[in-house]
Design an enzyme around this catalytic site. Structure first.
Site, short mmCIF file in Angstrom:
data_model
loop_
_atom_site.label_atom_id
_atom_site.label_comp_id
_atom_site.label_asym_id
_atom_site.label_seq_id
_atom_site.Cartn_x
_atom_site.Cartn_y
_atom_site.Cartn_z
CB VAL A 62 -0.84 -0.46 1.13
CG1 VAL A 62 -1.80 -1.28 0.60
CG2 VAL A 62 -0.46 -0.46 2.43
CG ASN A 88 -5.84 -3.98 9.44
OD1 ASN A 88 -6.05 -3.95 10.73
ND2 ASN A 88 -4.71 -4.42 8.85
CB SER A 140 -2.97 3.66 17.59
OG SER A 140 -2.35 3.33 18.34
CE1 TYR A 153 1.39 1.79 14.80
CE2 TYR A 153 0.72 2.57 16.97
CZ TYR A 153 0.48 1.91 16.07
OH TYR A 153 -0.16 1.00 15.84
CB SER A 156 2.07 7.56 11.10
OG SER A 156 1.62 5.87 12.21
CE LYS A 157 -1.18 2.35 13.03
NZ LYS A 157 -2.01 2.49 11.77
CB ILE A 186 -5.44 -5.11 20.13
CG1 ILE A 186 -6.14 -4.25 20.24
CG2 ILE A 186 -6.24 -6.14 19.65
CD1 ILE A 186 -7.40 -3.81 20.84
P1 NAD Z 1 0.01 -6.99 12.19
O1 NAD Z 1 1.24 -6.56 12.04
O2 NAD Z 1 -0.65 -8.38 12.76
O3 NAD Z 1 -0.26 -6.47 11.07
C1 NAD Z 1 -0.33 -5.87 10.22
C2 NAD Z 1 -0.07 -6.36 8.58
O4 NAD Z 1 -0.14 -5.16 7.78
C3 NAD Z 1 0.60 -7.82 8.37
O5 NAD Z 1 -0.19 -8.69 7.94
C4 NAD Z 1 1.94 -7.03 7.72
O6 NAD Z 1 2.04 -8.20 6.36
C5 NAD Z 1 0.25 -5.92 6.49
N1 NAD Z 1 1.24 -4.96 6.26
C6 NAD Z 1 2.45 -4.37 6.38
N2 NAD Z 1 3.31 -3.26 5.90
C7 NAD Z 1 2.57 -3.34 4.53
C8 NAD Z 1 1.75 -2.87 3.58
N3 NAD Z 1 3.07 -1.83 2.99
N4 NAD Z 1 1.50 -2.94 2.19
C9 NAD Z 1 0.20 -3.78 2.67
N5 NAD Z 1 0.56 -5.23 4.22
C10 NAD Z 1 0.93 -4.54 5.11
O7 NAD Z 1 -0.33 -5.89 13.28
P2 NAD Z 1 -1.98 -5.90 13.76
O8 NAD Z 1 -1.30 -5.79 14.92
O9 NAD Z 1 -3.05 -6.92 13.34
O10 NAD Z 1 -1.94 -4.59 13.11
C11 NAD Z 1 -3.20 -3.80 12.64
C12 NAD Z 1 -3.51 -2.94 12.37
O11 NAD Z 1 -3.97 -2.10 13.29
C13 NAD Z 1 -1.95 -1.30 12.29
O12 NAD Z 1 -2.77 -0.12 11.50
C14 NAD Z 1 -1.90 -1.14 13.91
O13 NAD Z 1 -1.05 0.10 13.56
C15 NAD Z 1 -3.49 -1.25 14.41
N6 NAD Z 1 -3.02 -0.76 15.89
C16 NAD Z 1 -2.43 -2.28 15.91
C17 NAD Z 1 -2.80 -2.37 17.74
C18 NAD Z 1 -2.49 -3.41 18.47
O14 NAD Z 1 -2.31 -2.87 19.52
N7 NAD Z 1 -2.18 -4.35 17.81
C19 NAD Z 1 -3.46 -0.82 18.49
C20 NAD Z 1 -3.96 0.20 17.74
C21 NAD Z 1 -4.01 -0.09 16.47
#
Ligand code: NAD
Length: 244
Positions: A62, A88, A140, A153, A156-157, A186
């Site tokens: 992306v 996402n 986030s 981070y 960005s968020k 999460i």
């Molecule tokens: P994760 O690392 O398990 O999954 C992220 C996914 O994004 C992965 O499958 C990765 O391959 C994909 N990705 C990374 N760069 C990419 C790119 N350039 N193009 C396409 N795909 C790409 O993370 P998660 O915990 O499932 O988080 C999902 C979203 O939620 C993220 O944006 C994260 O910042 C946000 N978030 C997560 C949490 C948490 O506690 N886990 C909290 C707040 C926000």
């Protein structure tokens, strides 16, 4: 919006929150477009075989504008439209400010913020034509409150929130809604890698005394997609972590 038979594109959906969101939409009869950097495994595709809707997998990064455009084009070619886009895909490159390089900073902005820009711009054309759409951006609580070691981070968020509200204003009259989810801590691969000490310290600050699950975040995504008078908002789901 009635979600049965609608087409829902979720970036970075090979695992974690993105995969849970895909399952949630598929469970209500939506067709889902999964996206991964290097493909979606047969095992994951098999998980979707039991749902009534279709599943399509599209490889692409992306953070690259050409990939984003192609992801949307392939989705439209396969299913005819994209009714819901969930931005996402996201990464972290945690470091204290004094140690953070320009590359650490720019790489996180490139995926989390520019990636959302690229995907949103690509999807707005078909959504505008359809005069319908919902865009959900994964922000986030770190974008609201900041966090040690996450200046890149957090930037960005937090940027995603201003971005979402601006686009929401631009496209509201076309019946396209843009909202953010701001999850707290999460359980996922992203947070698994954190040292136990950090996890314990985070847990101590969460009134509900547990981390959230990807499925709980997915419930919020489904709600936001369905609510036709809800736009420009940030829904926090964090066990009470940021309540004031
Ligand atoms: P994760 O690392 O398990 O999954 C992220 C996914 O994004 C992965 O499958 C990765 O391959 C994909 N990705 C990374 N760069 C990419 C790119 N350039 N193009 C396409 N795909 C790409 O993370 P998660 O915990 O499932 O988080 C999902 C979203 O939620 C993220 O944006 C994260 O910042 C946000 N978030 C997560 C949490 C948490 O506690 N886990 C909290 C707040 C926000």
């Amino acid at each position: 919006m009635e979600l049965q038979n609608k087409n829902v594109l979720i970036t970075g959906s090979a695992r974690g929150i993105g995969l849970a969101i895909a399952h949630k939409f598929a469970s209500v009869g939506a067709n889902v477009i999964l996206n991964g950097l290097s493909g979606i495994s047969d095992d994951i595709l098999a998980e979707f075989a039991g749902y009534s809707g279709k599943v399509v997998a599209v490889i692409g990064d992306v953070s690259k504008a050409a990939d984003a455009q192609r992801i949307v084009e392939e989705a439209v070619t396969a299913l005819g439209s994209v009714d819901v886009l969930v931005n996402n895909a996201g990464i972290t490159r945690d470091k204290l400010m004094l140690k953070m390089t320009e590359e650490d900073f720019e790489q996180v902005l490139k995926v989390n913020l520019t990636g959302t820009f690229n995907m949103t711009q690509s999807v707005l054309k078909p959504m505008t034509k359809a005069r319908q759409g919902a865009i959900i951006n994964l922000s986030s609580v770190v974008g609201l409150a900041g966090n040690i070691g996450q200046a890149n981070y957090a930037a960005s968020k937090a940027g995603l929130i201003g971005f979402s509200k601006s686009v929401a204003r631009e496209v509201a009259a076309r019946n396209i809604r843009v909202n953010c989810i701001a999850p707290g801590f999460i359980e996922s691969d992203m947070t698994d890698v954190l040292p136990e000490k950090i996890k314990e310290a985070s847990l101590a600050l969460i009134p509900m005394k547990r981390f959230g699950t990807p499925e709980e975040v997915a419930d919020v995504a489904l709600f936001l997609a369905g609510q036709e008078y809800l736009t420009g908002q940030v829904i926090t789901i964090d066990g009470g972590f940021t309540m004031q």
